[in-house]
Design a protein around this motif. Structure first.
Motif, PDB file in Angstrom:
ATOM      1  N   GLY A 133       6.824 -12.085   0.287  1.00 46.15           N
ATOM      2  CA  GLY A 133       6.045 -11.186   1.113  1.00 46.15           C
ATOM      3  C   GLY A 133       6.626 -11.058   2.506  1.00 46.15           C
ATOM      4  N   MET A 134       7.148 -12.164   3.028  1.00 48.44           N
ATOM      5  CA  MET A 134       7.801 -12.129   4.336  1.00 48.44           C
ATOM      6  C   MET A 134       9.035 -11.228   4.287  1.00 48.44           C
ATOM      7  N   ILE A 135       9.834 -11.371   3.230  1.00 43.55           N
ATOM      8  CA  ILE A 135      11.028 -10.542   3.078  1.00 43.55           C
ATOM      9  C   ILE A 135      10.629  -9.077   2.948  1.00 43.55           C
ATOM     10  N   ALA A 136       9.579  -8.814   2.178  1.00 42.33           N
ATOM     11  CA  ALA A 136       9.108  -7.437   2.010  1.00 42.33           C
ATOM     12  C   ALA A 136       8.646  -6.857   3.343  1.00 42.33           C
ATOM     13  N   GLN A 137       7.979  -7.667   4.171  1.00 40.47           N
ATOM     14  CA  GLN A 137       7.565  -7.209   5.497  1.00 40.47           C
ATOM     15  C   GLN A 137       8.781  -6.850   6.351  1.00 40.47           C
ATOM     16  N   ARG A 169       4.820   0.996   9.517  1.00 44.73           N
ATOM     17  CA  ARG A 169       4.002   2.205   9.435  1.00 44.73           C
ATOM     18  C   ARG A 169       3.870   2.708   7.998  1.00 44.73           C
ATOM     19  N   LYS A 170       4.228   1.907   7.055  1.00 46.83           N
ATOM     20  CA  LYS A 170       4.126   2.285   5.657  1.00 46.83           C
ATOM     21  C   LYS A 170       2.755   1.909   5.099  1.00 46.83           C
ATOM     22  N   ALA A 217      10.229  -3.540   5.175  1.00 49.72           N
ATOM     23  CA  ALA A 217       9.429  -2.386   5.604  1.00 49.72           C
ATOM     24  C   ALA A 217       9.573  -2.117   7.094  1.00 49.72           C
ATOM     25  N   ALA A 218       9.759  -3.179   7.885  1.00 44.31           N
ATOM     26  CA  ALA A 218       9.885  -3.022   9.333  1.00 44.31           C
ATOM     27  C   ALA A 218      11.282  -2.549   9.737  1.00 44.31           C
TER      28      ALA A 218
END
Length: 302
Positions: free
Chosen positions: A152-156, A239-240, A159-160
């Motif tokens: 989840g951290m990697i996904a954040q 902003r996704k 996305a950023a």
């Protein structure tokens, strides 16, 4: 903070092996590879289809793609998703960093708490770049992204830092790593005390490997988390369309971490799943996948 990190490392040894698990279907799919800098990243694609929403899965600490298990992947296929499953670097068929060695955890923890940089072979940004390398190799411009725990951290981060490649974000039982958030509960600490020595410990490690987890890589993954530090400000730039899911009984990363994550992202939806801990047992698949499917279908454009 050191209490959180050390618990994350050891509690996984006590909780990551589940009885309702199979990987026969996963292993039946041949792996492909992508070049990410100097690293090779292994991945598999399930349920290919031009009109199928593309969903990238990113596993947590020490986890390769096999850790998702057949039931979860097949349930996503049933919902119509094309599922892209990567082996995080330092796991599975991806590049291993064994030659880098293992960090001395107490020393790195001390350095982190004193505000000094830690020694790490890579960062969460590097691991996010691995996902981009896979997407580039397949030829996909944008995908929906879901990550659990460290995933989840990697996904954040993805996305950023690379919003143009992300259609939506689903962050499950994860965190911004903000230092004010609560540590693991006494349940997680009890799991630590239950860790056995000798033959029992060896048996547990074998079970973890069969389950798709790589104990020797967990410390290096932890260093990636340390090196990235508190990502609150970065997460605030996302902003996704974002869905944040957390289990009410998560002893390792308490629900406040999920609440905090959702609060940083404009328009994010937070869902607390009663009774779920820091894992995804099959009994919770319908609820988790149902929430994620509804979230993705709101924003998916064929």
């Amino acid at each position: 903070m050191h209490k959180i990190i050390f618990s994350i490392f050891l509690a996984l040894l006590a909780t990551s092996v589940q009885a309702d698990y199979s990987r026969l279907y996963f292993d039946h799919m041949p792996a492909s590879s992508a070049e990410s800098g100097d690293s090779e990243i292994a991945y598999r694609v399930f349920n290919r289809g031009a009109d199928n929403p593309k969903l990238l899965l990113i596993m947590g600490l020490g986890g390769a793609g096999a850790a998702w298990g057949d039931a979860f992947i097949q349930a996503l296929e049933f919902e119509g998703f094309e599922v892209i499953v990567i082996d995080n670097r330092d796991t599975g068929g991806s590049e291993m960093f064994t030659d880098w060695g293992k960090p001395t955890l107490w020393w790195q923890l001390l350095k982190y708490e004193l505000g000094f940089s830690v020694d790490a072979p890579y960062t969460l940004s590097d691991m996010a770049a691995d996902s981009l390398a896979v997407l580039n190799t397949i030829g996909y411009e944008r995908v929906h992204v879901m990550g659990v725990s460290m995933g989840g951290m990697i996904a954040q981060v993805l996305a950023a830092q690379h919003p143009e490649r992300v259609e939506s974000l689903t962050s499950i039982m994860s965190t911004t790593f903000a230092p004010h958030l609560p540590p693991p509960t006494s349940v997680a600490e009890g799991n630590l005390r239950s860790l056995a020595d000798g033959d029992a410990e060896a048996s547990r490690e074998d079970a973890m490997r069969n389950r798709g987890f790589y104990p020797e890589s967990m410390e290096r993954h932890l260093m990636a988390v340390f090196a990235s530090g508190d990502r609150t400000k970065q997460v605030q730039t996302i902003r996704k369309p974002t869905l944040v899911i957390h289990g009410s009984e998560d002893p390792l990363i308490p629900p406040e971490h999920g609440v905090h994550t959702a609060e940083q992202i404009e328009g994010a939806e937070f869902v607390l799943i009663e009774g779920m801990g820091h894992n995804l047992p099959e009994s919770f698949h319908p609820q988790v996948i149902g929430l994620m499917s509804e979230h993705i279908n709101k924003v998916h454009s064929p």
